[in-house]
Design a protein around this motif. Structure first.
Motif, short mmCIF file in Angstrom:
data_model
loop_
_atom_site.label_atom_id
_atom_site.label_comp_id
_atom_site.label_asym_id
_atom_site.label_seq_id
_atom_site.Cartn_x
_atom_site.Cartn_y
_atom_site.Cartn_z
N ILE A 255 2.63 107.36 100.28
CA ILE A 255 3.62 108.19 99.62
C ILE A 255 3.64 109.63 100.31
CG2 ILE A 255 3.53 106.62 97.48
CD1 ILE A 255 1.02 108.81 96.25
N SER A 256 2.52 110.08 100.74
CA SER A 256 2.85 111.22 101.64
C SER A 256 3.17 111.98 101.18
CB SER A 256 3.61 111.62 103.08
OG SER A 256 3.30 111.83 104.39
N GLU A 257 4.74 112.80 101.26
CA GLU A 257 4.16 113.90 100.19
C GLU A 257 5.03 113.80 99.04
OE1 GLU A 257 4.16 116.28 102.24
OE2 GLU A 257 4.46 115.84 104.07
N ASP A 258 4.74 112.75 98.28
CA ASP A 258 4.50 112.69 96.71
C ASP A 258 2.99 112.95 96.31
OD1 ASP A 258 7.46 112.18 97.17
OD2 ASP A 258 7.60 110.47 97.83
N TYR A 259 2.39 112.81 97.05
CA TYR A 259 1.27 112.63 96.29
C TYR A 259 0.58 114.10 95.96
CZ TYR A 259 -3.87 112.04 96.01
OH TYR A 259 -5.37 112.64 95.46
N HIS A 260 -0.41 114.38 94.87
CA HIS A 260 -0.37 115.81 93.88
C HIS A 260 -1.80 115.54 93.20
CE1 HIS A 260 3.91 116.69 94.87
NE2 HIS A 260 3.77 115.68 94.57
N ASN A 261 -2.60 115.45 94.15
CA ASN A 261 -4.12 115.48 94.09
C ASN A 261 -4.83 114.89 92.94
OD1 ASN A 261 -4.62 117.62 95.50
ND2 ASN A 261 -3.97 118.26 94.06
N SER A 262 -3.84 113.41 92.73
CA SER A 262 -4.50 112.25 92.18
C SER A 262 -3.49 111.12 91.88
CB SER A 262 -4.63 113.10 90.35
OG SER A 262 -3.59 113.14 89.55
N ILE A 263 -3.63 110.33 91.88
CA ILE A 263 -2.88 108.76 92.28
C ILE A 263 -2.26 107.79 90.57
CG2 ILE A 263 -5.28 106.54 92.62
CD1 ILE A 263 -3.44 106.06 94.51
N THR A 264 -1.91 107.94 91.17
CA THR A 264 -1.52 107.35 89.17
C THR A 264 -0.60 105.90 89.02
OG1 THR A 264 0.65 107.71 89.94
CG2 THR A 264 -0.29 109.31 88.88
N ARG A 265 -0.94 105.08 88.32
CA ARG A 265 -0.53 103.47 88.22
C ARG A 265 1.04 102.99 89.28
NH1 ARG A 265 -2.84 99.30 85.83
NH2 ARG A 265 -3.54 100.85 84.65
N ARG A 266 2.09 104.41 88.62
CA ARG A 266 2.45 103.77 89.28
C ARG A 266 2.57 103.91 90.65
NH1 ARG A 266 8.90 108.12 88.52
NH2 ARG A 266 9.61 107.19 90.03
N ASP A 267 2.08 104.98 90.99
CA ASP A 267 1.75 104.86 93.14
C ASP A 267 1.26 103.43 93.22
OD1 ASP A 267 2.16 108.03 92.71
OD2 ASP A 267 -0.08 108.74 92.86
N LEU A 268 0.65 103.07 92.33
CA LEU A 268 -0.07 101.53 93.35
C LEU A 268 0.39 101.18 92.94
CD1 LEU A 268 -3.67 102.28 91.48
CD2 LEU A 268 -2.78 102.54 93.37
N MET A 269 1.87 100.85 92.28
CA MET A 269 2.73 100.01 91.79
C MET A 269 4.13 100.35 93.61
SD MET A 269 1.83 98.22 89.88
CE MET A 269 3.20 96.99 89.65
#
Length: 344
Positions: A255-269
Protein backbone atom coordinates in the motif's frame (compact mmCIF):
# COMPACT_ATOMS: atom_id res chain seq x y z
CA UNK A 1 95.45 54.98 0.39
CA UNK A 2 92.42 55.84 2.51
CA UNK A 3 90.54 57.06 -0.55
CA UNK A 4 91.12 53.71 -2.32
CA UNK A 5 89.80 51.75 0.66
CA UNK A 6 86.72 53.98 0.92
CA UNK A 7 85.96 53.38 -2.77
CA UNK A 8 86.32 49.55 -2.50
CA UNK A 9 83.85 49.06 0.39
CA UNK A 10 80.74 50.29 -1.44
CA UNK A 11 81.79 48.16 -4.41
CA UNK A 12 82.22 45.10 -2.24
CA UNK A 13 78.83 45.70 -0.59
CA UNK A 14 77.20 46.17 -4.01
CA UNK A 15 78.73 42.95 -5.28
CA UNK A 16 77.63 41.01 -2.19
CA UNK A 17 74.07 42.34 -2.21
CA UNK A 18 72.63 39.81 -4.73
CA UNK A 19 74.27 36.97 -2.83
CA UNK A 20 72.90 38.29 0.46
CA UNK A 21 69.41 38.63 -1.01
CA UNK A 22 69.60 35.10 -2.43
CA UNK A 23 70.59 33.74 0.97
CA UNK A 24 67.74 35.69 2.57
CA UNK A 25 65.23 34.34 0.04
CA UNK A 26 66.50 30.81 0.54
CA UNK A 27 66.04 31.17 4.27
CA UNK A 28 62.48 32.50 3.75
CA UNK A 29 61.66 29.60 1.42
CA UNK A 30 63.08 27.07 3.86
CA UNK A 31 60.99 28.59 6.64
CA UNK A 32 57.88 28.65 4.44
CA UNK A 33 57.89 24.91 3.66
CA UNK A 34 57.54 23.69 7.30
CA UNK A 35 55.08 26.43 8.23
CA UNK A 36 51.77 24.99 9.55
CA UNK A 37 48.66 25.60 7.51
CA UNK A 38 46.03 27.89 9.03
CA UNK A 39 43.59 25.20 10.14
CA UNK A 40 41.56 24.76 13.32
CA UNK A 41 39.73 21.65 12.06
CA UNK A 42 39.70 19.27 9.11
CA UNK A 43 38.99 21.05 5.87
CA UNK A 44 38.20 19.83 2.38
CA UNK A 45 40.37 21.34 -0.34
CA UNK A 46 39.67 20.92 -4.06
CA UNK A 47 42.38 21.44 -6.65
CA UNK A 48 40.69 21.93 -10.05
CA UNK A 49 42.04 20.18 -13.11
CA UNK A 50 44.68 22.17 -14.98
CA UNK A 51 45.74 24.25 -11.96
CA UNK A 52 49.45 25.15 -12.02
CA UNK A 53 51.53 26.30 -9.07
CA UNK A 54 50.57 29.93 -9.68
CA UNK A 55 46.91 28.94 -9.50
CA UNK A 56 47.59 26.88 -6.38
CA UNK A 57 49.21 29.91 -4.75
CA UNK A 58 46.08 31.96 -5.46
CA UNK A 59 43.85 29.26 -3.99
CA UNK A 60 45.88 29.08 -0.77
CA UNK A 61 45.77 32.85 -0.46
CA UNK A 62 42.05 33.19 -1.20
CA UNK A 63 41.10 30.40 1.19
CA UNK A 64 43.46 31.75 3.88
CA UNK A 65 45.17 28.38 4.26
CA UNK A 66 48.77 29.60 4.44
CA UNK A 67 50.78 32.70 5.24
CA UNK A 68 53.32 34.28 2.89
CA UNK A 69 52.02 32.30 -0.10
CA UNK A 70 54.21 34.41 -2.38
CA UNK A 71 57.05 32.02 -1.56
CA UNK A 72 55.18 29.00 -2.99
CA UNK A 73 56.37 29.44 -6.61
CA UNK A 74 59.95 29.81 -5.37
CA UNK A 75 59.66 26.67 -3.23
CA UNK A 76 58.41 24.72 -6.23
CA UNK A 77 61.23 26.08 -8.41
CA UNK A 78 63.68 24.99 -5.74
CA UNK A 79 62.03 21.54 -5.50
CA UNK A 80 60.50 20.78 -8.92
CA UNK A 81 58.94 17.48 -7.77
CA UNK A 82 56.50 19.47 -5.66
CA UNK A 83 55.04 20.92 -8.87
CA UNK A 84 53.67 17.51 -9.94
CA UNK A 85 50.35 18.08 -8.14
CA UNK A 86 47.23 16.14 -9.15
CA UNK A 87 43.75 17.56 -9.39
CA UNK A 88 41.28 16.23 -6.84
CA UNK A 89 39.54 16.77 -3.53
CA UNK A 90 41.73 16.38 -0.45
CA UNK A 91 41.29 16.38 3.30
CA UNK A 92 43.54 18.85 5.14
CA UNK A 93 44.11 18.39 8.86
CA UNK A 94 45.37 20.70 11.63
CA UNK A 95 49.12 20.40 12.06
CA UNK A 96 49.81 19.88 8.37
CA UNK A 97 52.54 22.04 6.91
CA UNK A 98 52.85 23.59 3.47
CA UNK A 99 55.22 20.78 2.51
CA UNK A 100 52.71 18.20 3.81
CA UNK A 101 50.04 19.80 1.64
CA UNK A 102 52.21 19.71 -1.46
CA UNK A 103 53.25 16.11 -0.83
CA UNK A 104 49.58 15.19 -0.44
CA UNK A 105 48.67 16.88 -3.74
CA UNK A 106 51.58 15.12 -5.45
CA UNK A 107 50.49 11.73 -4.04
CA UNK A 108 46.96 12.07 -5.42
CA UNK A 109 45.49 10.46 -2.28
CA UNK A 110 42.10 12.09 -2.36
CA UNK A 111 39.78 12.44 0.63
CA UNK A 112 37.60 9.44 1.43
CA UNK A 113 33.95 10.03 2.30
CA UNK A 114 31.48 7.46 3.56
CA UNK A 115 27.84 6.67 2.96
CA UNK A 116 25.84 4.19 5.03
CA UNK A 117 23.04 2.04 3.70
CA UNK A 118 21.04 0.51 6.56
CA UNK A 119 19.54 -2.96 6.39
CA UNK A 120 15.76 -3.03 6.48
CA UNK A 121 15.39 0.22 4.58
CA UNK A 122 13.78 0.43 1.16
CA UNK A 123 15.36 1.47 -2.12
CA UNK A 124 13.53 4.80 -2.16
CA UNK A 125 15.13 5.64 1.22
CA UNK A 126 18.57 4.76 -0.12
CA UNK A 127 18.04 6.98 -3.16
CA UNK A 128 17.28 9.87 -0.80
CA UNK A 129 20.49 9.20 1.15
CA UNK A 130 22.45 9.14 -2.11
CA UNK A 131 20.96 12.40 -3.33
CA UNK A 132 22.15 14.14 -0.16
CA UNK A 133 25.67 12.70 -0.13
CA UNK A 134 28.31 15.46 -0.25
CA UNK A 135 31.24 15.53 -2.68
CA UNK A 136 29.67 12.96 -5.00
CA UNK A 137 28.86 13.11 -8.69
CA UNK A 138 25.08 12.87 -8.86
CA UNK A 139 23.97 11.24 -12.10
CA UNK A 140 20.70 9.82 -10.77
CA UNK A 141 18.71 13.05 -10.74
CA UNK A 142 14.95 12.47 -10.40
CA UNK A 143 15.40 8.69 -10.50
CA UNK A 144 12.76 6.62 -8.71
CA UNK A 145 12.85 2.95 -7.69
CA UNK A 146 10.70 2.28 -10.76
CA UNK A 147 13.09 4.00 -13.20
CA UNK A 148 16.41 3.06 -11.61
CA UNK A 149 16.66 -0.20 -13.54
CA UNK A 150 16.90 1.60 -16.89
CA UNK A 151 19.64 3.89 -15.50
CA UNK A 152 21.66 0.84 -14.46
CA UNK A 153 21.16 -0.94 -17.78
CA UNK A 154 18.31 -3.26 -16.78
CA UNK A 155 15.00 -3.81 -18.60
CA UNK A 156 12.41 -1.06 -18.15
CA UNK A 157 10.16 -3.22 -15.97
CA UNK A 158 12.95 -4.19 -13.53
CA UNK A 159 12.25 -3.75 -9.83
CA UNK A 160 15.56 -3.64 -7.98
CA UNK A 161 14.26 -3.64 -4.41
CA UNK A 162 16.45 -5.82 -2.17
CA UNK A 163 19.27 -6.19 -4.70
CA UNK A 164 21.78 -3.93 -2.94
CA UNK A 165 23.91 -4.92 0.03
CA UNK A 166 23.55 -2.75 3.15
CA UNK A 167 26.91 -1.53 4.41
CA UNK A 168 29.10 1.56 4.73
CA UNK A 169 30.74 2.47 1.42
CA UNK A 170 33.75 4.74 0.94
CA UNK A 171 34.03 7.04 -2.04
CA UNK A 172 36.00 9.98 -3.41
CA UNK A 173 34.69 13.16 -5.02
CA UNK A 174 35.13 11.54 -8.44
CA UNK A 175 32.61 8.78 -7.60
CA UNK A 176 29.07 8.82 -8.99
CA UNK A 177 26.01 7.70 -7.07
CA UNK A 178 25.27 5.10 -9.77
CA UNK A 179 28.76 3.67 -9.22
CA UNK A 180 28.02 3.29 -5.50
CA UNK A 181 24.80 1.41 -6.26
CA UNK A 182 26.56 -0.84 -8.75
CA UNK A 183 29.14 -1.68 -6.10
CA UNK A 184 26.42 -2.44 -3.55
CA UNK A 185 24.57 -4.57 -6.09
CA UNK A 186 27.66 -6.60 -6.88
CA UNK A 187 28.23 -7.15 -3.16
CA UNK A 188 24.69 -8.47 -2.75
CA UNK A 189 24.99 -10.69 -5.82
CA UNK A 190 28.15 -12.33 -4.47
CA UNK A 191 26.77 -12.64 -0.91
CA UNK A 192 23.49 -14.12 -2.10
CA UNK A 193 25.24 -16.63 -4.36
CA UNK A 194 27.52 -17.77 -1.54
CA UNK A 195 24.62 -18.17 0.91
CA UNK A 196 22.44 -19.86 -1.70
CA UNK A 197 25.12 -22.45 -2.43
CA UNK A 198 25.48 -23.21 1.30
CA UNK A 199 21.75 -23.25 2.13
CA UNK A 200 20.08 -26.02 4.09
CA UNK A 201 18.50 -28.85 2.14
CA UNK A 202 14.79 -29.14 1.47
CA UNK A 203 13.89 -25.45 1.59
CA UNK A 204 10.86 -24.38 -0.47
CA UNK A 205 12.85 -21.99 -2.69
CA UNK A 206 13.35 -22.52 -6.40
CA UNK A 207 15.74 -19.60 -6.98
CA UNK A 208 18.17 -17.36 -5.06
CA UNK A 209 15.68 -14.53 -5.64
CA UNK A 210 13.08 -16.35 -3.55
CA UNK A 211 15.60 -16.69 -0.71
CA UNK A 212 16.28 -12.96 -1.03
CA UNK A 213 12.56 -12.22 -0.78
CA UNK A 214 12.26 -14.35 2.36
CA UNK A 215 15.31 -12.64 3.88
CA UNK A 216 13.73 -9.22 3.32
CA UNK A 217 10.58 -10.32 5.15
CA UNK A 218 12.65 -11.66 8.06
CA UNK A 219 14.57 -8.37 8.13
CA UNK A 220 11.37 -6.35 8.48
CA UNK A 221 9.77 -8.67 11.05
CA UNK A 222 12.49 -8.64 13.70
CA UNK A 223 15.58 -6.66 14.65
CA UNK A 224 16.66 -9.28 17.19
CA UNK A 225 19.51 -11.35 15.81
CA UNK A 226 18.65 -14.43 17.86
CA UNK A 227 15.06 -14.45 16.54
CA UNK A 228 15.74 -14.28 12.83
CA UNK A 229 16.16 -18.01 12.20
CA UNK A 230 13.03 -18.73 14.24
CA UNK A 231 10.99 -16.14 12.35
CA UNK A 232 12.24 -17.69 9.11
CA UNK A 233 11.12 -21.11 10.35
CA UNK A 234 7.56 -19.84 10.82
CA UNK A 235 7.31 -18.70 7.22
CA UNK A 236 9.02 -21.85 5.92
CA UNK A 237 6.55 -23.99 7.87
CA UNK A 238 3.62 -21.99 6.51
CA UNK A 239 4.88 -22.36 2.93
CA UNK A 240 5.26 -26.10 3.38
CA UNK A 241 1.75 -26.35 4.85
CA UNK A 242 0.25 -24.32 2.01
CA UNK A 243 -0.75 -21.51 4.38
CA UNK A 244 -0.67 -17.84 3.48
CA UNK A 245 2.29 -16.00 5.01
CA UNK A 246 0.09 -13.25 6.49
CA UNK A 247 2.96 -10.91 7.28
CA UNK A 248 2.16 -7.23 7.87
CA UNK A 249 5.36 -5.75 6.37
CA UNK A 250 4.41 -7.09 2.92
CA UNK A 251 0.99 -5.47 3.22
CA UNK A 252 2.60 -2.17 4.20
CA UNK A 253 4.97 -2.37 1.24
CA UNK A 254 2.06 -3.00 -1.10
CA UNK A 255 0.00 0.00 0.00
CA UNK A 256 3.15 2.16 0.21
CA UNK A 257 2.14 5.83 0.34
CA UNK A 258 -1.29 4.97 1.77
CA UNK A 259 0.28 3.58 4.95
CA UNK A 260 0.03 5.92 7.94
CA UNK A 261 1.96 4.32 10.82
CA UNK A 262 -0.71 1.76 11.74
CA UNK A 263 -2.13 -1.11 9.75
CA UNK A 264 -5.91 -1.44 9.57
CA UNK A 265 -8.32 -4.27 8.77
CA UNK A 266 -9.08 -2.46 5.54
CA UNK A 267 -5.36 -2.56 4.65
CA UNK A 268 -5.34 -6.31 5.24
CA UNK A 269 -8.24 -6.69 2.81
CA UNK A 270 -6.80 -4.38 0.12
CA UNK A 271 -5.66 -6.48 -2.88
CA UNK A 272 -2.07 -5.82 -3.95
CA UNK A 273 0.59 -8.15 -5.38
CA UNK A 274 2.29 -7.94 -1.96
CA UNK A 275 -0.68 -8.60 0.34
CA UNK A 276 0.25 -11.99 1.80
CA UNK A 277 -3.11 -12.13 3.58
CA UNK A 278 -4.60 -12.54 0.09
CA UNK A 279 -1.91 -14.00 -2.20
CA UNK A 280 -0.40 -17.45 -1.87
CA UNK A 281 3.33 -17.89 -1.33
CA UNK A 282 5.97 -15.19 -1.47
CA UNK A 283 5.42 -11.66 -2.79
CA UNK A 284 6.87 -10.91 -6.25
CA UNK A 285 9.95 -9.03 -5.02
CA UNK A 286 11.83 -8.29 -1.81
CA UNK A 287 10.27 -5.59 0.38
CA UNK A 288 13.51 -4.15 1.80
CA UNK A 289 17.28 -4.53 1.79
CA UNK A 290 18.17 -7.55 3.95
CA UNK A 291 21.46 -7.79 5.78
CA UNK A 292 23.74 -10.80 6.04
CA UNK A 293 22.11 -12.10 9.24
CA UNK A 294 18.65 -12.22 7.63
CA UNK A 295 20.04 -13.84 4.48
CA UNK A 296 21.64 -16.56 6.60
CA UNK A 297 18.43 -17.00 8.60
CA UNK A 298 16.44 -17.50 5.40
CA UNK A 299 19.02 -20.05 4.21
CA UNK A 300 19.28 -21.83 7.58
CA UNK A 301 15.94 -21.48 9.39
CA UNK A 302 15.56 -22.98 12.81
CA UNK A 303 13.96 -26.42 12.84
CA UNK A 304 10.64 -25.82 14.55
CA UNK A 305 6.91 -26.46 14.35
CA UNK A 306 5.96 -22.82 14.89
CA UNK A 307 3.28 -21.39 12.61
CA UNK A 308 2.52 -18.09 14.36
CA UNK A 309 4.22 -15.29 16.25
CA UNK A 310 3.19 -11.99 17.80
CA UNK A 311 5.04 -9.17 19.51
CA UNK A 312 5.60 -9.66 23.23
CA UNK A 313 5.63 -5.93 24.02
CA UNK A 314 9.30 -5.98 24.98
CA UNK A 315 10.86 -5.91 21.54
CA UNK A 316 10.70 -9.65 20.94
CA UNK A 317 8.02 -12.14 19.91
CA UNK A 318 5.97 -15.02 21.30
CA UNK A 319 5.94 -18.06 18.99
CA UNK A 320 3.12 -20.60 18.81
CA UNK A 321 2.50 -23.92 17.08
CA UNK A 322 -1.29 -23.63 17.00
CA UNK A 323 -3.94 -20.97 16.55
CA UNK A 324 -5.39 -21.25 20.07
CA UNK A 325 -2.04 -20.52 21.70
CA UNK A 326 -1.41 -17.72 19.23
CA UNK A 327 -4.76 -16.08 19.96
CA UNK A 328 -3.99 -16.24 23.67
CA UNK A 329 -0.61 -14.55 23.07
CA UNK A 330 -2.34 -11.89 20.98
CA UNK A 331 -4.86 -11.18 23.76
CA UNK A 332 -2.05 -10.93 26.30
CA UNK A 333 -0.15 -8.51 24.07
CA UNK A 334 -3.23 -6.35 23.54
CA UNK A 335 -4.02 -6.28 27.25
CA UNK A 336 -0.48 -5.19 28.07
CA UNK A 337 -0.64 -2.62 25.30
CA UNK A 338 -3.90 -1.20 26.64
CA UNK A 339 -2.53 -1.02 30.20
CA UNK A 340 0.56 0.88 29.03
CA UNK A 341 -1.61 3.15 26.91
CA UNK A 342 -3.88 4.00 29.86
CA UNK A 343 -0.87 4.75 32.06
CA UNK A 344 0.70 7.10 29.54
Amino acid sequence: MNVSINIKWPLIILLMLPFTLAIGCLIQIKHFAPEPLILKKDEIFTLPSGTNYAGLEKLLRRQHLAKKTCWLPWLIKLEPKLAEVKAGTYRLQPGMTVRDLLNLLVSGKEAQFSIQFIEGERLKEWLTVLSRAPYMKHDLHDVTPQTLGVKLGDPADSILEGEFYPDTYLYTATTSDSAILKRARQRMKLMLLKIWEGRAEGLPYETPQELLIMASIVEKETAIKEERARVASVFINRLRAGMKLQTDPTVIYGISEDYHNSITRRDLMTPTPYNTYIINGLPPTPIAMPGQASLKAAAHPEESEYLYFVADGRGGHVFSTNLASHNQAVRKYRQGHDIRGNNE
